[in-house]
Design a protein around this motif. Structure first.
Motif, PDB file in Angstrom:
ATOM      1  N   THR A 243       0.847  -1.199   0.000  1.00 35.40           N
ATOM      2  CA  THR A 243       0.000   0.000   0.000  1.00 35.40           C
ATOM      3  C   THR A 243       0.881   1.248   0.000  1.00 35.40           C
ATOM      4  O   THR A 243       1.866   1.325   0.737  1.00 35.40           O
ATOM      5  CB  THR A 243      -0.932   0.037   1.222  1.00 35.40           C
ATOM      6  OG1 THR A 243      -0.141   0.034   2.409  1.00 35.40           O
ATOM      7  CG2 THR A 243      -1.853  -1.169   1.231  1.00 35.40           C
ATOM      8  N   VAL A 244       0.505   2.194  -0.830  1.00 34.91           N
ATOM      9  CA  VAL A 244       1.210   3.471  -0.876  1.00 34.91           C
ATOM     10  C   VAL A 244       0.182   4.569  -0.649  1.00 34.91           C
ATOM     11  O   VAL A 244      -0.741   4.750  -1.446  1.00 34.91           O
ATOM     12  CB  VAL A 244       1.929   3.680  -2.219  1.00 34.91           C
ATOM     13  CG1 VAL A 244       2.673   5.021  -2.219  1.00 34.91           C
ATOM     14  CG2 VAL A 244       2.904   2.536  -2.494  1.00 34.91           C
ATOM     15  N   ASP A 245       0.324   5.276   0.461  1.00 33.96           N
ATOM     16  CA  ASP A 245      -0.553   6.391   0.804  1.00 33.96           C
ATOM     17  C   ASP A 245       0.198   7.681   0.498  1.00 33.96           C
ATOM     18  O   ASP A 245       1.311   7.892   1.002  1.00 33.96           O
ATOM     19  CB  ASP A 245      -0.940   6.334   2.279  1.00 33.96           C
ATOM     20  CG  ASP A 245      -1.816   5.139   2.583  1.00 33.96           C
ATOM     21  OD1 ASP A 245      -3.022   5.211   2.278  1.00 33.96           O
ATOM     22  OD2 ASP A 245      -1.301   4.129   3.118  1.00 33.96           O
TER      23      ASP A 245
ATOM     24  N   PRO B 257       4.757  16.504  -2.204  1.00 28.18           N
ATOM     25  CA  PRO B 257       4.153  15.202  -1.923  1.00 28.18           C
ATOM     26  C   PRO B 257       4.907  14.439  -0.842  1.00 28.18           C
ATOM     27  O   PRO B 257       6.098  14.610  -0.661  1.00 28.18           O
ATOM     28  CB  PRO B 257       4.266  14.475  -3.276  1.00 28.18           C
ATOM     29  CG  PRO B 257       5.511  15.043  -3.894  1.00 28.18           C
ATOM     30  CD  PRO B 257       5.494  16.502  -3.498  1.00 28.18           C
ATOM     31  N   PHE B 258       4.166  13.593  -0.132  1.00 31.33           N
ATOM     32  CA  PHE B 258       4.756  12.723   0.874  1.00 31.33           C
ATOM     33  C   PHE B 258       4.142  11.333   0.711  1.00 31.33           C
ATOM     34  O   PHE B 258       2.919  11.197   0.656  1.00 31.33           O
ATOM     35  CB  PHE B 258       4.507  13.252   2.284  1.00 31.33           C
ATOM     36  CG  PHE B 258       5.383  12.595   3.317  1.00 31.33           C
ATOM     37  CD1 PHE B 258       6.596  13.164   3.668  1.00 31.33           C
ATOM     38  CD2 PHE B 258       5.006  11.403   3.919  1.00 31.33           C
ATOM     39  CE1 PHE B 258       7.420  12.549   4.605  1.00 31.33           C
ATOM     40  CE2 PHE B 258       5.816  10.784   4.857  1.00 31.33           C
ATOM     41  CZ  PHE B 258       7.032  11.364   5.208  1.00 31.33           C
ATOM     42  N   PHE B 259       5.002  10.323   0.662  1.00 30.96           N
ATOM     43  CA  PHE B 259       4.589   8.952   0.376  1.00 30.96           C
ATOM     44  C   PHE B 259       4.833   8.081   1.613  1.00 30.96           C
ATOM     45  O   PHE B 259       5.945   8.067   2.152  1.00 30.96           O
ATOM     46  CB  PHE B 259       5.404   8.386  -0.791  1.00 30.96           C
ATOM     47  CG  PHE B 259       5.317   9.200  -2.063  1.00 30.96           C
ATOM     48  CD1 PHE B 259       4.542   8.775  -3.131  1.00 30.96           C
ATOM     49  CD2 PHE B 259       6.017  10.394  -2.191  1.00 30.96           C
ATOM     50  CE1 PHE B 259       4.456   9.519  -4.302  1.00 30.96           C
ATOM     51  CE2 PHE B 259       5.937  11.153  -3.356  1.00 30.96           C
ATOM     52  CZ  PHE B 259       5.157  10.712  -4.410  1.00 30.96           C
TER      53      PHE B 259
ATOM     54  N   TYR C 106       7.254   3.169   5.789  1.00 32.08           N
ATOM     55  CA  TYR C 106       8.390   3.822   5.135  1.00 32.08           C
ATOM     56  C   TYR C 106       7.941   5.158   4.544  1.00 32.08           C
ATOM     57  O   TYR C 106       7.012   5.198   3.732  1.00 32.08           O
ATOM     58  CB  TYR C 106       8.959   2.939   4.018  1.00 32.08           C
ATOM     59  CG  TYR C 106       9.354   1.563   4.475  1.00 32.08           C
ATOM     60  CD1 TYR C 106      10.656   1.280   4.888  1.00 32.08           C
ATOM     61  CD2 TYR C 106       8.418   0.522   4.503  1.00 32.08           C
ATOM     62  CE1 TYR C 106      11.012   0.007   5.314  1.00 32.08           C
ATOM     63  CE2 TYR C 106       8.763  -0.748   4.927  1.00 32.08           C
ATOM     64  CZ  TYR C 106      10.057  -1.000   5.336  1.00 32.08           C
ATOM     65  OH  TYR C 106      10.404  -2.249   5.759  1.00 32.08           O
ATOM     66  N   GLY C 107       8.593   6.243   4.924  1.00 32.73           N
ATOM     67  CA  GLY C 107       8.233   7.553   4.428  1.00 32.73           C
ATOM     68  C   GLY C 107       9.208   8.043   3.368  1.00 32.73           C
ATOM     69  O   GLY C 107      10.430   7.918   3.541  1.00 32.73           O
ATOM     70  N   VAL C 108       8.675   8.579   2.287  1.00 29.86           N
ATOM     71  CA  VAL C 108       9.489   9.175   1.230  1.00 29.86           C
ATOM     72  C   VAL C 108       8.949  10.579   0.990  1.00 29.86           C
ATOM     73  O   VAL C 108       7.778  10.755   0.654  1.00 29.86           O
ATOM     74  CB  VAL C 108       9.441   8.357  -0.081  1.00 29.86           C
ATOM     75  CG1 VAL C 108      10.261   9.048  -1.166  1.00 29.86           C
ATOM     76  CG2 VAL C 108       9.936   6.938   0.148  1.00 29.86           C
ATOM     77  N   SER C 109       9.796  11.575   1.144  1.00 28.46           N
ATOM     78  CA  SER C 109       9.385  12.963   1.002  1.00 28.46           C
ATOM     79  C   SER C 109       9.842  13.537  -0.326  1.00 28.46           C
ATOM     80  O   SER C 109      10.979  13.331  -0.739  1.00 28.46           O
ATOM     81  CB  SER C 109       9.968  13.794   2.151  1.00 28.46           C
ATOM     82  OG  SER C 109       9.615  15.156   2.015  1.00 28.46           O
ATOM     83  N   GLY C 110       8.934  14.229  -0.998  1.00 28.91           N
ATOM     84  CA  GLY C 110       9.294  14.957  -2.204  1.00 28.91           C
ATOM     85  C   GLY C 110       9.120  14.172  -3.486  1.00 28.91           C
ATOM     86  O   GLY C 110       8.853  12.967  -3.476  1.00 28.91           O
TER      87      GLY C 110
END
Length: 225
Positions: free
Chosen positions: A6-8, A188-190, A196-200
Motif C-alpha cells: 500500500t502506498v498512501d 508530496p509525501f509517500f 516507510y516515508g518518502v518525502s518529495g
C-alpha cells in the motif's frame, strides 16, 4: 497470494511538485512491476492543503499569489515558476502559469474522496491536476468540479450534490489530521506499507528501489517467521 504493497500519498491539487511526483512515482511503480514476482501496489491519495486560506476566486496570477504568500520578490518567483515548468516538461507535463487560475482546493479534495468511493480516485486526480496546471480550468467551484467529475467518468449531478452537502469534508479533515500526526509539513509525501516515508518528488528510480526494498523486507520477515 501476496498482499499488495500500500502506498498512501499526501498531496495537493495546486502543488506543482505533486504532479511531477505523481508522474515519477508512476514510472517507478511501472519499473517495479516489470518483475513478475513483484507484489501488486495499491495507491491511495490523501488531502493536504498548502494554502487553506486562499479564496475560491483569487484575484490575480500565480505569481501575484506567491509574491504575497511567500513574501518573495517577483523576479525570484518568476525564476521559480520557470524552473518547475522546465522540470515538469521532463516528465511530459506542460505547465501553463499564464492561464492557471489559483483557487482554494478544499472542494477538489472533497471530490477526490467522492471519486475514491466510486473507485475512480486516480482518474479524478489526473483530471484535476491536468485541468489546473495545463488547461487553465477552475478547480475551486462546485459547478466546474462537477463538470470535471463527469469528464473523469463520474455522475455530474451526484458529484455536485456531494460537494454542496460537504459530504466528504470530514474525510478531508481526517487526512489532514493524519498528516499532522505523521509530522508531514510538505507534499508530496509517500507512506509505503504504513512504515516507510518518502518525502518529495523523487526520481522514478528511487521509488522503484524503495518498493523493491519493501518487498525484500517482507520476504525476509516471512522467512524469519
Amino acid at each position: 497470494m501476496t498482499e499488495p504493497i500500500t502506498v498512501d500519498i499526501w498531496s495537493d491539487i495546486a502543488c506543482p511538485w505533486c504532479y511531477i511526483g505523481k508522474r515519477r512515482f508512476e514510472a517507478g511503480r511501472a519499473a517495479f512491476a516489470e518483475d513478475p514476482s513483484a507484489p501488486e501496489v495499491t495507491v491511495r491519495y490523501h488531502s493536504f492543503e498548502l494554502a487553506p486560506d486562499t479564496p475560491v476566486d483569487f484575484d490575480g496570477s500565480e505569481e501575484d499569489f506567491l509574491v504575497a504568500h511567500k513574501q518573495l520578490p517577483a523576479d525570484r518567483v518568476k525564476q521559480m515558476l520557470a524552473q518547475v515548468t522546465d522540470i515538469a516538461a521532463t516528465v511530459g507535463l506542460t505547465y501553463d502559469y499564464d492561464r492557471l487560475q489559483h483557487t482554494n482546493t478544499v472542494k477538489a479534495h472533497e471530490l477526490l474522496h467522492f471519486a475514491a468511493d466510486k473507485g475512480r480516485q486516480l482518474e479524478m486526480l489526473e483530471r484535476l491536476m491536468s485541468a489546473y496546471f495545463t488547461e487553465g480550468r477552475h478547480v475551486g467551484r462546485i459547478d466546474d468540479l462537477a463538470e470535471l467529475a463527469a469528464e473523469a467518468g463520474l455522475d455530474r449531478d451526484e458529484a455536485a450534490q456531494a460537494l454542496r452537502e460537504e459530504r466528504y469534508l470530514d474525510a478531508v479533515r481526517a487526512d489532514q489530521q493524519q498528516a499532522a500526526a505523521y509530522g508531514i509539513n510538505g507534499v508530496p509525501f509517500f507512506v509505503i506499507d504504513g512504515a516507510y516515508g518518502v518525502s518529495g518528488a523523487q526520481e522514478a528510480a528511487t521509488f522503484a528501489d524503495v518498493l523493491r526494498q519493501v518487498a525484500e523486507n517482507r520476504e525476509a520477515s516471512s522467512v524469519d517467521a
